[in-house]
Scaffold this motif. Structure first.
Motif, PDB file in Angstrom:
ATOM      1  N   GLU A  86       0.835  -1.200   0.000  1.00 33.13           N
ATOM      2  CA  GLU A  86       0.000   0.000   0.000  1.00 33.13           C
ATOM      3  C   GLU A  86       0.872   1.254   0.000  1.00 33.13           C
ATOM      4  O   GLU A  86       0.555   2.247  -0.657  1.00 33.13           O
ATOM      5  CB  GLU A  86      -0.918  -0.005   1.218  1.00 33.13           C
ATOM      6  N   GLY A  87       1.990   1.209   0.734  1.00 33.62           N
ATOM      7  CA  GLY A  87       2.925   2.321   0.712  1.00 33.62           C
ATOM      8  C   GLY A  87       3.535   2.519  -0.665  1.00 33.62           C
ATOM      9  O   GLY A  87       3.793   3.656  -1.097  1.00 33.62           O
ATOM     10  N   PHE A  88       3.777   1.419  -1.367  1.00 33.31           N
ATOM     11  CA  PHE A  88       4.290   1.476  -2.734  1.00 33.31           C
ATOM     12  C   PHE A  88       3.267   2.174  -3.643  1.00 33.31           C
ATOM     13  O   PHE A  88       3.618   3.066  -4.432  1.00 33.31           O
ATOM     14  CB  PHE A  88       4.570   0.053  -3.223  1.00 33.31           C
ATOM     15  N   ALA A  89       1.999   1.771  -3.528  1.00 29.59           N
ATOM     16  CA  ALA A  89       0.933   2.413  -4.304  1.00 29.59           C
ATOM     17  C   ALA A  89       0.811   3.894  -3.933  1.00 29.59           C
ATOM     18  O   ALA A  89       0.595   4.749  -4.802  1.00 29.59           O
ATOM     19  CB  ALA A  89      -0.387   1.698  -4.061  1.00 29.59           C
ATOM     20  N   SER A  90       0.972   4.194  -2.642  1.00 26.10           N
ATOM     21  CA  SER A  90       0.894   5.581  -2.198  1.00 26.10           C
ATOM     22  C   SER A  90       2.001   6.423  -2.828  1.00 26.10           C
ATOM     23  O   SER A  90       1.796   7.589  -3.175  1.00 26.10           O
ATOM     24  CB  SER A  90       0.982   5.640  -0.671  1.00 26.10           C
ATOM     25  N   SER A  91       3.183   5.836  -3.011  1.00 27.76           N
ATOM     26  CA  SER A  91       4.293   6.556  -3.645  1.00 27.76           C
ATOM     27  C   SER A  91       3.961   6.883  -5.097  1.00 27.76           C
ATOM     28  O   SER A  91       4.304   7.964  -5.597  1.00 27.76           O
ATOM     29  CB  SER A  91       5.571   5.715  -3.581  1.00 27.76           C
ATOM     30  N   ILE A  92       3.317   5.951  -5.789  1.00 28.26           N
ATOM     31  CA  ILE A  92       2.922   6.204  -7.179  1.00 28.26           C
ATOM     32  C   ILE A  92       1.906   7.342  -7.221  1.00 28.26           C
ATOM     33  O   ILE A  92       2.010   8.256  -8.050  1.00 28.26           O
ATOM     34  CB  ILE A  92       2.330   4.924  -7.807  1.00 28.26           C
ATOM     35  N   ARG A  93       0.926   7.273  -6.335  1.00 26.85           N
ATOM     36  CA  ARG A  93      -0.080   8.344  -6.269  1.00 26.85           C
ATOM     37  C   ARG A  93       0.572   9.688  -5.996  1.00 26.85           C
ATOM     38  O   ARG A  93       0.248  10.691  -6.632  1.00 26.85           O
ATOM     39  CB  ARG A  93      -1.093   8.059  -5.154  1.00 26.85           C
ATOM     40  N   ALA A  94       1.474   9.696  -5.020  1.00 26.09           N
ATOM     41  CA  ALA A  94       2.107  10.953  -4.619  1.00 26.09           C
ATOM     42  C   ALA A  94       2.917  11.547  -5.767  1.00 26.09           C
ATOM     43  O   ALA A  94       2.917  12.772  -5.967  1.00 26.09           O
ATOM     44  CB  ALA A  94       2.993  10.725  -3.402  1.00 26.09           C
TER      45      ALA A  94
END
Length: 1238
Positions: free
Chosen positions: A873-881
């Motif tokens: 989820e943190g990985f996905a959050s990095s993409i979003r950010a």
């Protein structure tokens, strides 16, 4: 229909009567089968349409041997006939029906249950609304003779009078409104004593006499209240009668002539009912109910906007007599409740008492010189202080609000009674400036316990506490303006005590156990908030008191403030948040009272530069606070640079060396380094002591390296298409990684640790984003253009600086926006198979905390986010950010360029590429992301110079409304479909979040529409233009509204969105759209082709949408808005086109006669919106939706949980600047009072 005296004993009638009884018994018998109950219900529904139904109902209702539920059904048959068939009856049939109701009223028995009595009174009122003062002229005489009967008959008279008053003057009753002001005049005539009417309206028309006797009902009710107080009867029927009498006083108080109240000593008689119980316990409940009714009556009376001087002394003045203030204090003390075991009845009365005190004080603040001699102002101030100190913040806030008004009054604030409590007032406000929202909701703080009882949703709690704190701040500010030296001495002394004892009874500070909102921080924050409010008051006093007599006080105050702040800066703190708060306060001193001392500002600047906290990355909450401190410090440095550039430029070389060194030492990312650089940029840009050539050369040293990064060949190649852009960010490898890990099979991404390959990809993507020149450019442009007025030298410097750069930046900015938008579309993730499209949507589902919906507090949310940094989820959050940063920084840069005027708007070939970049793939964004896009575009539209509108705005606005209409329409359909297919296993929290975000998108779009189409407000008189009521309405065609209405490319998608918005289940947005559509209807009554096209569209599609929503139970509370819009369409367009009539004729069972009659009535009532709404609601009554609560599917709301209008306003974030007044938007319909006897 036979006359009521005729007894019909024919066998068929008796058989029908018995069958009705059997059917009712079947419906209410729990032993009946479902099939039998259904058949019985259908039969009873069918009976209502029978011509003999009213007579059957009368016979059933008169039969006292029947069960009461059966008698009530009989009354409902009469009710149906009155409501739905009255216009079909002859005069004789109407008279027969009326006589039946009169007989039922006369036959009211003392043992009748209240629902029977209320229903009979309701029938009387329904007939009165249709025939009183038309062919029923002796109603007042009938009421008088009924009043002379038993207690039960007295009660039914009072119910009739109260209901009539409410429905004629207060509620939006369509039947009463159809009568215009006739019923208003009739009510005034029978309620007010004849002597008062003659005195007030000596030339009134007397040809039609509706009243019986000279007293009037206010006199009769007041006299009975007086007799009740003397007799002190305790029987239940007498108590009920007393309550109804007080309810009459409440209902009429908003419109009755004050002279009538004075003539009947009504205020004294109501006040006498406030006496608290002194007798046996069994008397307390009855007495409480009476006190509650009396309080409601007084509240309604003093909620009136204003009284004349004489009326004030006679009507308001008695409430300030010593005996009355003493009675109110006793009542307040008696109403105190325990927060752990709240007595709902007492607590509700306590709130109403608080609001009544506010209303009394508001009237006093408006006319302080009219308070009668012998008034006990000190007693009233004592009461006000008691209310203010209440542990219940909802009880306390009206008193706070009133204190603001008192302190703003020159007369009241300087009175001895107020001066005597200044210290206590300041002390109470200081204690109440605590951040209650940061206290645990499950704690034992009394105020929190009351808050939990009063406010259920977090948005309302935050808004309420924000208003509460604002009032406290205003009071502190006003007290300091009154007594600056003494008040500041007291406040700074309090702060010293807090600083000395900060960690008393608290463990020593430790990064390992760090938490936000610690008790020491809450103490510091509360005390510093008081000081900040005091500084505002101090600054206003210093500004206003510019005379020699206070020069010494000026010097003493400035010296004391400077010494105290220097001492504060010398203290050492370990908590990053406390350091942040110290910085904030110190900057407030430097830019406030000490702004004339630039050397002090320089000391604060140095202090901020040297503030530092050692970072311990292993303690995530503490480490995040350190990063926040660095960000806040650079913001405050920039704030000081904006205010004192001429003094900082004198030491620029020293500052530059220090800032560069600190930036290298403590800046943890490129963004923080860019912020430090922007501080130097601001000083150079805003300082006036250097010549422009030197300035431009120095500023170019900051900008040129950035521009070279924008023109880099590698970046240019990467921006050529979406594939190369994906490679630039490392998205190609990320896609391959997600496929290889089969992430679509993992349900909980937060619990899936990120492997080393994932961490490497994550860091590479972050490095790629950091290498982009976006953020650094944003900081420099922000420093260049924000908070600048056009025409200033700083603004001209900014225009000159960016004039050469903007043509180079704009194409690349548009590429960044277009390419980042494209990546939100799953089909552009070409390294992933189609079946993984849901993964892309999941990646771009933003996580954000929503007040009132998200579980836990905001801090809990951010803590949970921090705990998933090393997960999938943190990985996905990095993409979003990464994509969010690119997208939103691009938006921001466009906004900054818009502030430079023609540098953005003057480029002839820009509008179409801009529209394509912004909106081609906008529907791929989530509703939350699209709402941000619209919010960013709004100021760009507003900043467009009028000479550039015609070439710049049409492509962008057209594309915007096409896409937002498509997106919002589709998302609302999805929401409604999901609701219709809902199951018990659905994630309700997720659904609530989705709907809340969609409402944000809808409101953002609607707000833009309102901004574009809202008519210009009238301004003060000028020599040109057409005058209306002493105001001048601008006649210019240069407004944005005129441009939109005259540009088909913009108007057509906009009005299509508005039409669809009328059907979206969002009452706030829908109400705004209905209002704005009403404002444009008149603009298309001309003869141009555009006028004709728009007129036909509104007459068909908009009208159909209105009727559809009018039929929707969701919009039951908005029916008058739709009715108003429908009326506007018919009144304006029916003389020009037959289309509106044809649309209405397409409705089931609609006839030409009905439509033509409704249009004629509308045109006749052209200047009466309330009557027009009533006409439409009556005309379309068969198509109006019925709310769930009216269908009996929901229980009635607990009256103890209902909020007053004032309480609701205190829970809205938009309350500031609004006047608090109880009642509906339109207020009581006073037509009968204002125009009755012209």
């Amino acid at each position: 229909m036979e006359h009521h005296a005729v007894q019909n004993h024919e066998p068929q009638a008796l058989a029908e009567h018995e069958q009705i009884i059997r059917a009712l018994n079947a419906v209410h018998d729990p032993r009946s089968s479902n099939e039998l109950r259904r058949e019985a219900s259908q039969y009873l529904e069918k009976i209502r349409e029978d011509a003999r139904a009213p007579e059957q109902g009368f016979q059933i209702a008169c039969n006292f041997d029947q069960q009461n539920i059966v008698r009530h059904y009989g009354l409902s048959l009469i009710d149906y006939a009155i409501r739905h068939k009255w216009t079909d009856y002859t005069r004789e049939q109407s008279a027969t029906l009326r006589n039946w109701v009169l007989d039922l009223a006369r036959g009211t028995a003392e043992n009748d249950p209240s629902f029977i009595t209320n229903k009979v009174a309701e029938l009387w009122v329904e007939i009165a609304k249709r025939s009183w003062a038309i062919d029923w002229m002796d109603m007042d005489e009938m009421l008088f003779h009924l009043w002379e009967g038993n207690t039960s008959q007295k009660i039914i008279v009072l119910i009739i009078l109260e209901t009539l008053s409410d429905e004629v003057f207060t509620t939006e009753d369509s039947v009463a409104a159809l009568r215009g002001s006739d019923l208003n005049r009739a009510c005034v005539d029978i309620f007010i004593p004849a002597s008062v009417l003659t005195e007030q309206f000596p030339s009134r028309e007397k040809s039609v006499n509706l009243r019986y006797g000279s007293d009037g009902w206010l006199t009769r009710v007041s006299a009975w209240l007086d007799q009740f107080a003397i007799d002190k009867q305790s029987q239940g029927s007498y108590q009920s009668l007393a309550l109804k009498a007080l309810s009459i006083c409440r209902s009429t108080s908003s419109w009755i002539l004050p002279k009538a109240l004075v003539a009947n000593s009504t205020v004294y008689r109501i006040s006498a009912c406030l006496a608290v119980p002194q007798k046996a316990v069994q008397m307390v409940v009855l007495q409480m109910i009476k006190v509650d009714a009396a309080m409601d009556a007084l509240y309604a009376l003093y909620n009136r906007l204003r009284f004349s001087e004489g009326e004030f002394q006679d009507v308001v003045g008695p409430m300030f007599k010593p005996e009355t203030t003493g009675l109110l204090i006793q009542l307040y003390q008696w109403l105190q409740v325990n927060p752990t075991d709240i007595d709902d009845g007492k607590y509700l009365m306590l709130k109403r008492l608080s609001e009544t005190v506010f209303n009394l004080g508001r009237l006093l603040a408006e006319q302080p010189s009219n308070i009668p001699n012998g008034s006990d102002l000190a007693g009233f101030i004592d009461l006000l202080m008691r209310v203010m100190r209440s542990d219940s913040l909802q009880v306390s806030i009206p008193a706070l609000h009133l204190w603001v008004k008192f302190m703003q009054s020159e007369v009241i604030s300087k009175s001895p009674a107020v001066q005597a409590v200044m210290a206590e007032l300041l002390e109470t406000c200081s204690r109440r400036l605590l951040r209650y929202e940061s206290l645990p909701v499950d704690g034992d703080n009394a105020s929190i316990l009351f808050l939990n009882e009063d406010i259920e949703t977090m948005p309302e709690r935050h808004a309420f506490l924000g208003n509460y704190a604002r009032f406290c701040n205003q009071i502190v500010e006003l007290v300091v303006q009154q007594q600056p030296i003494d008040a500041l001495y007291h406040i700074l002394g309090q702060a010293d005590q807090v600083l000395v004892h900060l960690y008393d009874k608290e463990p020593p500070f430790s990064p390992s156990s760090y938490t936000r909102n610690s008790i020491p921080w809450l103490k510091i924050d509360a005390q510093f908030t008081v000081i900040e409010a005091a500084l505002k008051g101090c600054l206003k006093w210093l500004t206003r008191a510019n005379n020699g007599t206070v020069k010494h006080e000026h010097e003493v105050m400035i010296s004391n403030l400077q010494v105290w702040c220097d001492r504060l800066l010398g203290l050492t703190f370990e908590d990053p948040l406390i350091k942040e708060r110290v910085i904030q306060l110190a900057v407030g001193f430097a830019t406030g009272p000490l702004k004339q001392d630039p050397q002090f500002a320089v000391r604060v600047f140095d202090y901020i530069l040297e503030v530092n906290c050692p970072d311990f990355p292993q303690y995530s909450p503490y480490s995040d606070a350190v990063k926040d401190l660095q960000t806040f410090a650079t913001q405050q440095l920039q704030r000081l640079a904006l205010r004192f550039p001429d003094h900082l430029i004198t030491i620029f070389e020293v500052l530059e060396q220090k800032i560069v060194a600190i930036s290298k030492a403590v800046a943890f990312d490129e963004q923080t380094k860019a912020r430090y650089t922007s501080v130097l940029f601001v000083i150079l840009h805003r300082a006036t002591g250097i010549d422009n050539q030197t300035r431009q050369a120095r500023l170019a040293q900051f900008v040129d390296p950035l521009i070279s990064r924008w023109q880099d060949d590698e970046l240019s190649g990467a921006m050529s298409n979406s594939d190369t852009f994906s490679k630039l960010l490392g998205m190609d490898h990320i896609q391959q990684y997600l496929v290889s890990r089969q992430v679509q099979t993992i349900k909980n991404w937060s619990s899936q640790p990120l492997d080393e390959d994932g961490k490497l990809l994550q860091s590479r993507m972050q490095a790629a984003v950091d290498a982009l020149p976006l953020r650094a450019t944003k900081h420099l442009m922000s420093a260049s253009v924000e908070k600048l007025e056009k025409g200033t030298s700083a603004y001209e410097n900014a225009c000159r600086l960016w004039q050469a750069y903007s043509p180079l930046l704009l194409p690349r900015i548009l590429q960044f926006i277009r390419l980042s938008h494209a990546l939100y579309e799953p089909s552009n993730w070409k390294e992933m198979p189609y079946e993984m499209s849901s993964v892309v949507r999941q990646i771009f589902t933003d996580r954000f905390w929503q007040v009132g919906i998200s579980q836990g507090s905001r801090d809990d949310f951010y803590a949970s986010i921090g705990g998933t940094k090393t997960s999938l989820e943190g990985f996905a959050s990095s993409i979003r950010a990464a994509l969010r940063l690119i997208r939103e920084t691009g938006y921001r840069l466009l906004f900054y360029l818009s502030l430079l005027g023609t540098q953005l708007y003057g480029q002839q070939d820009l509008p179409q590429p801009l529209a394509e970049a912004l909106f081609t793939d906008a529907c791929a964004l989530s509703p939350h992301q699209m709402a941000l896009l619209i919010d960013t575009m709004r100021p760009i539209v507003e900043n467009c110079p009028k000479e550039c509108r015609h070439h710049f705005l049409p492509p962008m606005l057209s594309a915007m409304f096409e896409q937002v209409d498509r997106k919002a329409h589709a998302e609302w359909q999805r929401i409604e479909q999901r609701k219709s297919a809902a199951t018990e296993d659905d994630d309700l929290a997720s659904e609530m979040k989705d709907e809340s975000v969609l409402r944000q998108l809808t409101l953002s779009a609607v707000t833009l529409v309102v901004g574009l189409l809202e008519p210009e407000r009238p301004i003060l008189k000028v020599d040109t233009g057409s005058e209306t009521n002493g105001l001048t309405v601008p006649q210019s065609n240069d407004s944005t509204r005129d441009f939109v209405l005259q540009t088909p490319l913009v108007l057509k998608p906009l009005i299509l969105f508005c039409t669809h918005a009328l059907l979206m289940h969002d009452t706030r947005a829908c109400s705004l759209i209905a209002k704005v559509l009403r404002t444009i209807i008149g603009d298309f009554s001309g003869d141009t082709p555009l006028d004709s096209d728009v007129r036909e569209f509104i007459s068909t599609e908009v009208l159909k949408a209105c009727v559809t929503s009018l039929n929707d139970p969701y919009f039951v509370d908005m029916q008058k808005d739709f009715a108003h819009l429908i009326a506007s369409i018919l009144v304006t367009y029916s003389p020009r086109t037959e289309t509106p009539k044809q649309v209405l004729l397409s409705l089931p069972d609609m006839t030409h006669e009905k439509v033509d009659r409704a249009v004629r009535h509308l045109l006749r009532a052209n200047n009466n919106p309330k009557q027009q709404r009533a006409i439409i609601l009556d005309f379309l009554k068969g198509f109006r939706g019925v709310g769930i609560h009216e269908q009996g599917k929901l229980p009635k709301t607990d009256p103890n949980k209902l909020r007053s209008h004032m309480q609701q306003r205190y829970m809205t974030a938009e309350m500031e600047g609004m006047d608090i007044k109880e009642g509906k938007d339109d207020g009581p319909d006073l037509g009968g009072v204002a125009e009755m006897f012209k």
